[in-house]
Design a protein around this motif. Structure first.
Motif, PDB file in Angstrom:
ATOM      1  N   ALA A   1    -109.510  31.668   8.525  1.00 26.68           N
ATOM      2  CA  ALA A   1    -110.217  30.400   8.782  1.00 26.68           C
ATOM      3  C   ALA A   1    -111.679  30.700   9.088  1.00 26.68           C
ATOM      4  O   ALA A   1    -112.361  31.278   8.272  1.00 26.68           O
ATOM      5  CB  ALA A   1    -109.518  29.619   9.884  1.00 26.68           C
ATOM      6  N   SER A   2    -112.151  30.351  10.285  1.00 26.48           N
ATOM      7  CA  SER A   2    -113.563  30.577  10.618  1.00 26.48           C
ATOM      8  C   SER A   2    -113.808  31.933  11.273  1.00 26.48           C
ATOM      9  O   SER A   2    -114.957  32.288  11.532  1.00 26.48           O
ATOM     10  CB  SER A   2    -114.058  29.462  11.540  1.00 26.48           C
ATOM     11  N   ALA A   3    -112.760  32.712  11.544  1.00 26.47           N
ATOM     12  CA  ALA A   3    -112.945  34.040  12.137  1.00 26.47           C
ATOM     13  C   ALA A   3    -113.636  34.953  11.128  1.00 26.47           C
ATOM     14  O   ALA A   3    -113.325  34.927   9.936  1.00 26.47           O
ATOM     15  CB  ALA A   3    -111.593  34.623  12.543  1.00 26.47           C
ATOM     16  N   LYS A   4    -114.600  35.719  11.598  1.00 26.27           N
ATOM     17  CA  LYS A   4    -115.340  36.619  10.728  1.00 26.27           C
ATOM     18  C   LYS A   4    -115.426  38.001  11.382  1.00 26.27           C
ATOM     19  O   LYS A   4    -116.439  38.369  11.952  1.00 26.27           O
ATOM     20  CB  LYS A   4    -116.739  36.068  10.471  1.00 26.27           C
ATOM     21  N   PRO A   5    -114.360  38.794  11.299  1.00 26.24           N
ATOM     22  CA  PRO A   5    -114.406  40.125  11.897  1.00 26.24           C
ATOM     23  C   PRO A   5    -115.336  41.051  11.119  1.00 26.24           C
ATOM     24  O   PRO A   5    -115.641  40.793   9.950  1.00 26.24           O
ATOM     25  CB  PRO A   5    -112.959  40.608  11.784  1.00 26.24           C
ATOM     26  N   ALA A   6    -115.778  42.124  11.777  1.00 28.76           N
ATOM     27  CA  ALA A   6    -116.475  43.180  11.055  1.00 28.76           C
ATOM     28  C   ALA A   6    -115.512  43.669   9.974  1.00 28.76           C
ATOM     29  O   ALA A   6    -114.300  43.716  10.201  1.00 28.76           O
ATOM     30  CB  ALA A   6    -116.853  44.311  12.012  1.00 28.76           C
ATOM     31  N   SER A   7    -116.027  43.995   8.794  1.00 21.44           N
ATOM     32  CA  SER A   7    -115.120  44.305   7.693  1.00 21.44           C
ATOM     33  C   SER A   7    -115.715  45.337   6.756  1.00 21.44           C
ATOM     34  O   SER A   7    -116.915  45.348   6.505  1.00 21.44           O
ATOM     35  CB  SER A   7    -114.822  43.021   6.912  1.00 21.44           C
ATOM     36  N   THR A   8    -114.844  46.198   6.247  1.00 18.58           N
ATOM     37  CA  THR A   8    -115.202  47.172   5.215  1.00 18.58           C
ATOM     38  C   THR A   8    -114.233  46.989   4.060  1.00 18.58           C
ATOM     39  O   THR A   8    -113.029  46.843   4.276  1.00 18.58           O
ATOM     40  CB  THR A   8    -115.097  48.615   5.762  1.00 18.58           C
ATOM     41  N   LEU A   9    -114.760  46.971   2.834  1.00 22.38           N
ATOM     42  CA  LEU A   9    -113.933  46.857   1.642  1.00 22.38           C
ATOM     43  C   LEU A   9    -114.180  48.090   0.783  1.00 22.38           C
ATOM     44  O   LEU A   9    -115.323  48.452   0.512  1.00 22.38           O
ATOM     45  CB  LEU A   9    -114.286  45.599   0.853  1.00 22.38           C
ATOM     46  N   LEU A  10    -113.080  48.742   0.400  1.00 27.16           N
ATOM     47  CA  LEU A  10    -113.166  49.943  -0.432  1.00 27.16           C
ATOM     48  C   LEU A  10    -112.339  49.761  -1.691  1.00 27.16           C
ATOM     49  O   LEU A  10    -111.250  49.173  -1.654  1.00 27.16           O
ATOM     50  CB  LEU A  10    -112.609  51.154   0.336  1.00 27.16           C
ATOM     51  N   TYR A  11    -112.855  50.292  -2.799  1.00 30.99           N
ATOM     52  CA  TYR A  11    -112.078  50.347  -4.029  1.00 30.99           C
ATOM     53  C   TYR A  11    -111.533  51.769  -4.128  1.00 30.99           C
ATOM     54  O   TYR A  11    -112.283  52.738  -4.021  1.00 30.99           O
ATOM     55  CB  TYR A  11    -112.936  50.004  -5.245  1.00 30.99           C
ATOM     56  N   VAL A  12    -110.216  51.870  -4.311  1.00 29.34           N
ATOM     57  CA  VAL A  12    -109.560  53.169  -4.335  1.00 29.34           C
ATOM     58  C   VAL A  12    -108.820  53.362  -5.657  1.00 29.34           C
ATOM     59  O   VAL A  12    -108.468  52.389  -6.338  1.00 29.34           O
ATOM     60  CB  VAL A  12    -108.582  53.322  -3.148  1.00 29.34           C
ATOM     61  N   ALA A  13    -108.562  54.612  -6.001  1.00 31.19           N
ATOM     62  CA  ALA A  13    -107.880  54.919  -7.258  1.00 31.19           C
ATOM     63  C   ALA A  13    -106.417  54.514  -7.223  1.00 31.19           C
ATOM     64  O   ALA A  13    -105.823  54.238  -8.265  1.00 31.19           O
ATOM     65  CB  ALA A  13    -108.005  56.407  -7.561  1.00 31.19           C
ATOM     66  N   GLY A  14    -105.833  54.472  -6.049  1.00 28.75           N
ATOM     67  CA  GLY A  14    -104.439  54.090  -5.950  1.00 28.75           C
ATOM     68  C   GLY A  14    -103.987  54.031  -4.511  1.00 28.75           C
ATOM     69  O   GLY A  14    -104.685  54.502  -3.604  1.00 28.75           O
ATOM     70  N   LEU A  15    -102.820  53.430  -4.302  1.00 27.96           N
ATOM     71  CA  LEU A  15    -102.216  53.341  -2.974  1.00 27.96           C
ATOM     72  C   LEU A  15    -100.887  54.103  -3.008  1.00 27.96           C
ATOM     73  O   LEU A  15    -100.610  54.817  -3.959  1.00 27.96           O
ATOM     74  CB  LEU A  15    -102.051  51.875  -2.575  1.00 27.96           C
ATOM     75  N   ALA A  16    -100.056  53.957  -1.996  1.00 30.77           N
ATOM     76  CA  ALA A  16     -98.845  54.768  -1.857  1.00 30.77           C
ATOM     77  C   ALA A  16     -97.847  54.599  -3.007  1.00 30.77           C
ATOM     78  O   ALA A  16     -97.116  55.525  -3.323  1.00 30.77           O
ATOM     79  CB  ALA A  16     -98.159  54.454  -0.526  1.00 30.77           C
ATOM     80  N   ARG A  17     -97.827  53.423  -3.595  1.00 25.70           N
ATOM     81  CA  ARG A  17     -96.943  53.170  -4.750  1.00 25.70           C
ATOM     82  C   ARG A  17     -97.780  52.549  -5.861  1.00 25.70           C
ATOM     83  O   ARG A  17     -98.680  51.746  -5.589  1.00 25.70           O
ATOM     84  CB  ARG A  17     -95.790  52.248  -4.348  1.00 25.70           C
TER      85      ARG A  17
END
Length: 127
Positions: free
Chosen positions: A96-112
């Motif tokens: 909603a209106s909450a705006k936490p500090a945030s980092t967005l990363l693009y990664v080659a893959g995740l666990a599955r």
């Protein structure tokens, strides 16, 4: 909590540059949440997986007596830059209106290989 957006810098639309926490508080570190459903399956696509991520995160917050408004920091991992808009739309419904500090990363893959998003968070609430 005190919002810290430096003077002379544009305030980001969906997060803050910094959030200072002081006083008697509890801190909850939420491990990376993935888009698994209650039956353990992983739905296809960013919208359904992001919805499952935040539903799973809500369960952790509920267990601690906290809400999304208590989250002060998120780290988002996406496997495809094209998924950013879809992820952001789902995220907006939960925060909603909450705006936490945030980092967005693009990664080659995740666990599955079928996973396209993972989110970890830190929440802080008064004791």
């Amino acid at each position: 909590m005190t919002i810290r957006n430096p003077a002379g810098r544009a305030a980001p639309e969906t997060y803050h540059h910094g959030i200072e926490v002081s006083g008697p508080t509890r801190t909850l570190y939420i491990a990376g949440q993935i888009g698994t459903l209650t039956d353990g399956s992983i739905p296809p696509g960013i919208a359904d997986q992001a919805d499952a991520v935040f539903a799973n995160m809500k369960l952790v917050l509920d267990e601690a007596g906290m809400t999304f408004a208590d989250i002060v920091k998120t780290t988002v991992f996406l496997t495809d830059p094209a998924d950013r808009a879809g992820f952001s739309a789902v995220r907006a419904r939960y925060f909603a209106s909450a705006k936490p500090a945030s980092t967005l990363l693009y990664v080659a893959g995740l666990a599955r290989p079928e996973m396209v998003v993972e989110v970890e968070a830190i929440a802080v609430a008064a004791t």
